[in-house]
Design an enzyme around this catalytic site. Structure first.
Site, PDB file in Angstrom:
ATOM      1  N   SER A  84      -2.001  -5.200  -7.152  1.00  0.00           N
ATOM      2  CA  SER A  84      -1.226  -4.042  -6.688  1.00  0.00           C
ATOM      3  C   SER A  84       0.057  -3.846  -7.485  1.00  0.00           C
ATOM      4  O   SER A  84       0.519  -2.713  -7.647  1.00  0.00           O
ATOM      5  CB  SER A  84      -0.892  -4.190  -5.207  1.00  0.00           C
ATOM      6  OG  SER A  84      -2.055  -4.121  -4.418  1.00  0.00           O
ATOM      7  N   GLU A 254       2.445   4.868   1.228  1.00  0.00           N
ATOM      8  CA  GLU A 254       1.351   3.915   1.049  1.00  0.00           C
ATOM      9  C   GLU A 254       0.674   3.550   2.369  1.00  0.00           C
ATOM     10  O   GLU A 254       1.338   3.153   3.327  1.00  0.00           O
ATOM     11  CB  GLU A 254       1.860   2.617   0.404  1.00  0.00           C
ATOM     12  CG  GLU A 254       0.726   1.635   0.132  1.00  0.00           C
ATOM     13  CD  GLU A 254       1.192   0.204  -0.124  1.00  0.00           C
ATOM     14  OE1 GLU A 254       0.470  -0.526  -0.823  1.00  0.00           O
ATOM     15  OE2 GLU A 254       2.257  -0.190   0.394  1.00  0.00           O
TER      16      GLU A 254
END
Length: 366
Positions: A84, A254
């Protein structure tokens, strides 16, 4: 057989009209510069995770509202399969870097972020997450550290960053630190009002102040644990506040825990988190459709779990989730876009192109 010939005068008129229509069509096809950008990242969300929103639950999937769709290749500079940190840094800085890097290039040098570019153009900025705001994806939009695990160092950079609005978890990294530093002083010095209790969506946020919401020690609860509409409400609050800025805004939202469901090989976890994320996408699209000047981009940093929707015990009328790994996979990731310049996101390209497409469309790099 009957033949027909146009006179020279009629033929000239026809050519002139056709040319004018062609110019009008070209003018209409030229993408208008977006004033605002909402980037929604479903961490760990591949095609099967997106597909789950069409099969589970009673709500129509917000993904169905998009007409402009592309795919990104997600390999990092160091590995075929990204993490990520490198994935989000590709979005935030437009570079390929090594797994674990936050706002750093492969030589561990800090690089300018999209939030820096936006701020230099007087554009307001925000980050929202269902993880800690110091987690890899949100951190990549305001911090520069060699390793994503350096969450206290990441936290210390937030008060002095260009960020105007943030919401998520992680208050332990700010106010219950191993080094005993109290970051509330830094927040106050830099014009922040930080709430650790609730979003207070009914309040009117002052455009002359910055706002932060840290609502859990390290991560927000799962949807199955009663998180409710936090992500939608935080997005709505953030957009209402940031849109007061005359020069426009950039907001990254997110859906962090889609990834966590993949790591846990938990289909129900994934489904509930994707449904929540779909609802947030709907909020963003509703705003963009109303205002007409907002680019919405939805994508993911990588896929997690090798998740697929398979038949249950050979019954093609029943679907269950299955997994090939407890980690990330190398599958291509979909990109959905709406608003001015959305057609630029069609095709197949590298993940760091997302940054460059946004910068080119907004002209924040000038």
């Amino acid at each position: 057989m009957i033949s027909c010939k146009l006179s020279p005068i009629l033929l000239s008129a026809f050519v002139l009209i056709s040319a004018c229509k062609s110019k009008e069509a070209t003018k209409e096809e030229t993408p208008k510069k977006p004033k605002n950008v909402i980037l929604l990242i479903g961490d760990g969300m591949g095609v099967s995770q997106v597909s789950s929103s069409f099969y589970f639950g009673n709500e129509t999937s917000s993904f169905e509202r998009f007409k402009q769709i592309g795919f990104i290749k997600t390999s990092s500079q160091s590995d075929l399969i990204t993490d990520s940190a490198a994935g989000a840094t590709a979005f935030s800085a437009g570079i390929k870097t090594y797994n674990g890097a936050i706002g750093m290039d492969q030589d561990t040098l800090a690089v300018p972020l999209i939030t820096d570019k936006a701020s230099e153009n007087k554009v307001a900025t925000g980050v929202i997450s269902t993880s800690s705001v110091t987690h890899a994806t949100p951190a990549s939009f305001f911090a520069h550290v060699k390793r994503r695990s350096m969450e206290e160092a990441i936290a210390a950079q937030l008060p002095e960053s260009p960020i105007d609005f943030f919401a998520g978890a992680g208050k332990d990294f700010f106010f219950n630190r191993k080094d005993s530093v109290d970051l509330s002083i830094a927040f106050t010095k830099n014009g922040f009002v930080v709430d650790t209790v609730a979003l207070n969506t009914s309040q009117s946020l002052d455009v002359n102040k910055k706002y932060g919401f840290l609502l859990a020690p390290k991560s927000m609860p799962k949807m199955s644990e009663g998180r409710g509409d936090f992500l939608s409400e935080a997005t709505r609050l953030g957009v209402n506040y940031l849109s007061k800025n005359k020069a426009g805004f950039f907001l990254m939202v997110e859906g962090s825990q889609i990834d966590w469901g993949g790591h846990a090989n938990d289909s129900n976890y994934i489904v509930e988190e994707v449904k929540d994320f779909s609802k947030v996408i709907g909020e963003a699209l509703d705003y963009a459709e109303k205002e007409g000047n907002t680019l919405v981009v939805v994508t993911a940093d990588h896929e997690t779990g090798g998740f697929t929707l398979a038949s249950e015990n050979g019954d093609y009328n029943k679907i269950k989730g299955s997994f090939s790994t407890g980690g990330h996979s190398a599958t291509l990731i979909p990109v959905f876009a709406y608003g001015p310049g959305a057609e630029s996101f069609q095709g197949i390209y590298e993940n760091n192109a997302i940054y460059h497409k946004i910068i080119d469309l907004t002209q924040w790099g000038k």
